[in-house]
Design an enzyme around this catalytic site. Structure first.
Site, PDB file in Angstrom:
ATOM      1  CB  CYS A  81     -37.842  26.915  -6.371  1.00 18.23           C
ATOM      2  SG  CYS A  81     -37.217  28.358  -7.222  1.00 18.23           S
ATOM      3  CG  HIS A  82     -40.661  30.603  -8.243  1.00 16.71           C
ATOM      4  ND1 HIS A  82     -39.293  30.596  -8.220  1.00 16.71           N
ATOM      5  CD2 HIS A  82     -41.041  31.893  -8.103  1.00 16.71           C
ATOM      6  CE1 HIS A  82     -38.846  31.837  -8.078  1.00 16.71           C
ATOM      7  NE2 HIS A  82     -39.888  32.649  -8.005  1.00 16.71           N
TER       8      HIS A  82
END
Length: 180
Positions: free
Chosen positions: A111-112
């Protein structure tokens, strides 16, 4: 697959960690016989979230000031927008991630979580995936971004990447394989 005698760092910021992206890989490492350790800027606890809703707190095992690459066999970078954004702003976190990579140890990111990889200049000429909103950041940093459940890039260090919580079963399978 076994991670017996392997210690895996999970690097997170003080808050904003996507809970599933911390808990599920942690469980996969533990079930494979490895020892997961939570690394963060400060001692105490960190606050996880279920998207934007506060979830559980988790105790920090090792602060960045006390963490070194030689203590760990691999690194997991969980996501969460606030988490990923915070971690990249900590010089000690950037140095720690760079030291893991320089030692040729595998890194798994979801993800991030990868913003710190960009900050450490570790994605140039690598292929990976992430939450779609990071694709321009990766491309601008010299990476090839792909919209796939999981991407494993073998290079100076193995880089396992994944997009989102829905991809966790594939991500966990590939990170355990890479950490073996």
């Amino acid at each position: 697959m076994t991670l017996e005698n392997k210690t895996v760092a999970f690097l997170v910021g003080p808050e904003g960690i996507e809970q599933a992206e911390l808990v599920e890989p942690w469980k996969a490492v533990s079930e494979a016989g490895g020892t997961p350790r939570l690394v963060s800027k400060d001692s105490g606890t960190v606050q996880a979230f279920n998207h934007l809703t506060p979830a559980d707190e988790f105790p920090v095992d090792v602060t960045l000031d006390d963490a070194s690459a030689d203590q760990f066999d691999a690194l997991v970078l969980p996501g969460g927008v606030a988490n990923g954004d915070q971690v990249r702003t900590f010089p000690a976190a950037v140095s720690f991630v760079k030291a893991i990579a320089d030692a040729g140890k595998p890194i798994a990111v979801i993800c991030h979580g990868g913003w710190v990889l960009i900050e450490a200049d570790l994605v140039r000429d690598r292929t990976l995936t992430s939450w779609p909103s990071l694709q321009t950041d990766y491309r601008n940093a010299g990476a090839t971004w792909q919209d796939q459940e999981t991407v494993v890039d073998e290079g100076a260090f193995t880089l396992v990447s994944s997009r989102k919580p829905d991809d966790l079963p594939a991500f966990n399978r590939e990170l355990v394989r890479a950490f073996e």
